[in-house]
Design a protein around this motif. Structure first.
Motif, mmCIF file in Angstrom:
data_model
loop_
_atom_site.group_PDB
_atom_site.id
_atom_site.type_symbol
_atom_site.label_atom_id
_atom_site.label_comp_id
_atom_site.label_asym_id
_atom_site.label_seq_id
_atom_site.Cartn_x
_atom_site.Cartn_y
_atom_site.Cartn_z
ATOM 1 N N GLU A 162 -1.311 -4.663 0.069
ATOM 2 C CA GLU A 162 -1.439 -4.888 -1.378
ATOM 3 C C GLU A 162 -2.539 -4.039 -2.021
ATOM 4 O O GLU A 162 -2.751 -4.107 -3.227
ATOM 5 C CB GLU A 162 -1.724 -6.366 -1.645
ATOM 6 N N TYR A 163 -3.249 -3.232 -1.221
ATOM 7 C CA TYR A 163 -4.405 -2.497 -1.718
ATOM 8 C C TYR A 163 -4.065 -1.048 -2.073
ATOM 9 O O TYR A 163 -3.668 -0.278 -1.209
ATOM 10 C CB TYR A 163 -5.531 -2.508 -0.673
ATOM 11 N N PRO A 164 -4.261 -0.662 -3.343
ATOM 12 C CA PRO A 164 -4.090 0.743 -3.716
ATOM 13 C C PRO A 164 -5.137 1.609 -3.019
ATOM 14 O O PRO A 164 -6.259 1.160 -2.767
ATOM 15 C CB PRO A 164 -4.319 0.739 -5.234
ATOM 16 N N ILE A 165 -4.780 2.846 -2.706
ATOM 17 C CA ILE A 165 -5.682 3.772 -2.017
ATOM 18 C C ILE A 165 -6.054 4.922 -2.947
ATOM 19 O O ILE A 165 -5.185 5.541 -3.565
ATOM 20 C CB ILE A 165 -5.038 4.318 -0.729
ATOM 21 N N TYR A 177 -2.968 5.616 -8.309
ATOM 22 C CA TYR A 177 -3.406 5.624 -6.909
ATOM 23 C C TYR A 177 -2.448 6.471 -6.090
ATOM 24 O O TYR A 177 -1.330 6.747 -6.488
ATOM 25 C CB TYR A 177 -3.526 4.207 -6.339
ATOM 26 N N PHE A 226 -9.479 -2.411 -4.109
ATOM 27 C CA PHE A 226 -8.766 -1.192 -3.749
ATOM 28 C C PHE A 226 -9.552 -0.504 -2.645
ATOM 29 O O PHE A 226 -10.688 -0.865 -2.344
ATOM 30 C CB PHE A 226 -8.546 -0.279 -4.964
ATOM 31 N N SER A 247 -1.447 5.983 -2.722
ATOM 32 C CA SER A 247 -0.537 5.209 -1.880
ATOM 33 C C SER A 247 -1.099 3.800 -1.807
ATOM 34 O O SER A 247 -2.050 3.470 -2.519
ATOM 35 C CB SER A 247 -0.398 5.831 -0.484
ATOM 36 N N THR A 248 -0.533 2.976 -0.951
ATOM 37 C CA THR A 248 -1.044 1.620 -0.766
ATOM 38 C C THR A 248 -1.136 1.300 0.721
ATOM 39 O O THR A 248 -0.446 1.897 1.547
ATOM 40 C CB THR A 248 -0.151 0.561 -1.444
#
Length: 133
Positions: free
Chosen positions: A17-20, A11, A123, A13-14
């Motif tokens: 807690e969520y990956p982008i 991924y 995500f 970035s974040t």
């Protein structure tokens, strides 16, 4: 209690807690299932996709699905599955008053005549960044 671990990789970035990720990116990772006691099941499904939450009918689409043909999971013998999916141009993640579009890796241990064991890891899919000229 049984544990399902979903690890996401690659991924950009974040956000918390969520990956982008962005459209065209590859979502990849690994799922590991640990059984506390023997689990008799029909199969295990790993899906990468999106679903809607909110008012109205629920909609969903799996862009990649893996089915692990296993009939039981033994304690001390975890089951592992790698996954990868190329993200389509749309839809993007969205959070609104009436509807949300949520991207996730969803794991289901399909158990006959009983409640399935489910886990998911969300995500974010962002629109492509605009380049100034």
């Amino acid at each position: 209690m049984h544990t399902i671990q979903i690890d996401l990789r690659d991924y950009r970035s974040t956000l918390g807690e969520y990956p982008i990720y962005y459209p065209g990116d590859r979502v990849s990772g690994q799922v590991v299932i640990y059984a506390e006691s023997q689990i008799k099941c029909r199969n295990i499904r790993v899906e990468v996709g999106w679903f809607t939450q909110g008012k109205g009918n629920r909609d969903k689409e799996a862009i990649q699905q893996y089915v692990i043909d296993v009939q039981q999971i033994e304690p001390g013998m975890p089951i592992s599955q790698k996954f990868a999916a190329d993200l389509p141009p749309m839809p993007y993640s969205f959070s609104g008053e009436l509807i949300n579009i949520v991207w996730a890796v969803q794991v289901t241990v399909d158990i006959a005549m009983r409640s399935d064991i489910n886990e998911s890891r969300q995500f974010i899919v962002r629109p492509p960044e605009k380049r100034s000229s």
